[in-house]
Design an enzyme around this catalytic site. Structure first.
Site, PDB file in Angstrom:
ATOM      1  N   SER A   1       0.773  -0.864   0.058  1.00 22.40           N
ATOM      2  CA  SER A   1       0.073   0.301   0.096  1.00 22.40           C
ATOM      3  C   SER A   1       0.947   1.371  -0.294  1.00 22.40           C
ATOM      4  O   SER A   1       0.178   2.242  -0.258  1.00 22.40           O
ATOM      5  CB  SER A   1      -0.779  -0.101   1.683  1.00 22.40           C
TER       6      SER A   1
ATOM      7  N   HIS B   1      -3.016  -4.270  -5.544  1.00 22.59           N
ATOM      8  CA  HIS B   1      -3.228  -3.350  -4.802  1.00 22.59           C
ATOM      9  C   HIS B   1      -4.223  -2.860  -4.527  1.00 22.59           C
ATOM     10  O   HIS B   1      -5.386  -2.248  -4.718  1.00 22.59           O
ATOM     11  CB  HIS B   1      -2.604  -1.275  -4.121  1.00 22.59           C
TER      12      HIS B   1
ATOM     13  N   GLU C   1      -5.883  -0.607  -6.908  1.00 22.18           N
ATOM     14  CA  GLU C   1      -4.863   0.172  -7.727  1.00 22.18           C
ATOM     15  C   GLU C   1      -3.946  -1.288  -8.400  1.00 22.18           C
ATOM     16  O   GLU C   1      -3.074  -1.587  -7.890  1.00 22.18           O
ATOM     17  CB  GLU C   1      -4.193   1.111  -6.509  1.00 22.18           C
TER      18      GLU C   1
ATOM     19  N   ASN D   1      -3.623   6.249  -0.996  1.00 16.71           N
ATOM     20  CA  ASN D   1      -2.844   7.122   0.481  1.00 16.71           C
ATOM     21  C   ASN D   1      -3.014   7.826  -0.125  1.00 16.71           C
ATOM     22  O   ASN D   1      -2.163   9.265   0.688  1.00 16.71           O
ATOM     23  CB  ASN D   1      -2.267   5.009   0.043  1.00 16.71           C
TER      24      ASN D   1
END
Length: 369
Positions: free
Chosen positions: A198, A221, A233, A271
């Site tokens: 991540s 991800h 992702e 993130n």
């Protein structure tokens, strides 16, 4: 994960809508630069569709990925280091797939529904659950998980070499590299490797494999909880081939996930937006603003240890970027504000105490397990 939270009292709260909007606009503009520059119009490279997937790590993420893949027809081998870890994975999947089956085939609306109607629903649920488990193999044998197995424990579904390895273990660069280095010894040349990191650089993790494998190395991800969360992702490094990238996108599509193409930059896209949102929070209620969770609650759900790993990793990369003028990968981190990644005393304290959020029953908040 929340630096400002450590200094928040229960007294007055100041939230400037204009300031927040401006900050969000700047962050979004910065984040757009992290979208992958892959050629959307290019024809998908022709390759044998991936059918066999091996997942390393039987925690919430690994088990969730395994369930999602098996649910949509992939043949899955889930590998971890101990029988205890696999028992935990089996429990996670069993509870999750039971919920899926119940949603797919709900109880009859009427309490007076005939017995044969209730039995039909139970049979439908059983077929769904057994179908998923029929495509999953649990093992502690790393070599067999990658090369395929033979002998008493083998099945037709899992006897051939894997085509895709997904790593979903602890968020530690050296441990991930070591795993991929070992797996690289067993995998066939055409096997694709993907990390579920991540926050770490996919290219940095790929340094654990031989040079010829790096064209077949990317990031997938997934988000917690994987069976419910549609977003994935898909990350490409400078060395990821177009064929590999398209194969990863195809896997996501067949798992009924919504893939977002990303460059290999700190935090990728989500993130990049999410961690600063949590780290800059003033209070939970004020920041919900129509969202499902405020930043404190969201941090507990993501995991305080995961958040700490992300912030620690960004802080180290920022230090490296500030002292490097040559390394392109570390320079990608140079635009992270230093204040954004400062250690949070409260976060450090809670992680040290083992209060990691929802998964341990307590983090910033207390949760029912």
């Amino acid at each position: 994960m929340v630096h400002a939270l450590a200094n928040t009292s229960s007294g007055s709260v100041g939230v400037s809508a204009g300031s927040s909007a401006a900050t969000a606009s700047r962050r979004l503009a910065s984040t757009l630069s992290h979208l992958s520059s892959g050629n959307d119009g290019a024809a998908m490279a022709k390759a044998t569709p991936i059918e066999r997937i091996t997942i390393f790590g039987g925690g919430l993420m690994g088990a969730g990925i395994a369930q999602s893949a098996a649910q949509y027809g992939f043949k899955v081998t889930l590998c971890d280091v101990s029988s205890k870890a696999l028992d935990n994975a089996r429990d996670i999947i069993s509870r999750s797939i039971a919920r899926v089956a119940k949603r797919a085939y709900p109880d009859p609306h009427s309490s007076s529904a005939p017995e044969h109607e209730r039995k039909r629903v139970e049979d439908q649920r059983r077929v769904l659950v057994e179908g998923v488990w029929g495509r999953i193999k649990l093992t502690t044998d790393t070599e067999g998980a990658v090369r395929g197995s033979s002998g008493a424990e083998s099945t037709d579904l899992h006897s051939e070499p894997t085509q895709l390895v997904i790593e979903a273990i602890v968020e530690d660069l050296q441990i991930k590299r070591a795993l991929f280095q070992r797996v690289d010894e067993f995998a066939v040349d055409g096997c694709i490797f993907a990390t579920n990191t991540s926050s770490l650089s996919v290219a940095d993790i790929a340094e654990g494999v031989r040079e010829s494998r790096r064209a077949r190395f990317g990031g997938l991800h997934f988000f917690n909880r994987t069976p419910q969360m549609k977003l994935v992702e898909v990350i490409r490094t400078d060395q990821t081939s177009e064929e590999t990238f398209q194969a990863l996108l195809d896997v996501c599509a067949r798992m009924k996930k919504k893939a977002v193409k990303c460059k290999d930059t700190p935090g990728f896209i989500v993130n990049r937006l999410l961690v600063p949102y949590m780290a800059e929070a003033d209070i939970d209620i004020a920041m919900k603003l129509g969202a499902a969770m405020g930043p404190i609650e969201l941090t507990d759900f993501v995991g305080l240890d995961t958040t700490k790993h992300i912030l620690d990793g960004w802080r180290e990369k920022l230090k490296a970027a500030q002292s490097s003028v040559e390394n392109t990968e570390t320079q990608k981190t140079a635009n992270l504000p230093a204040a954004l990644v400062e250690p949070s005393p409260m976060l450090e304290k809670l992680v040290k105490e083992g209060k990691l959020g929802h998964k341990t029953g307590e983090g910033f908040l207390k949760h029912r397990k």
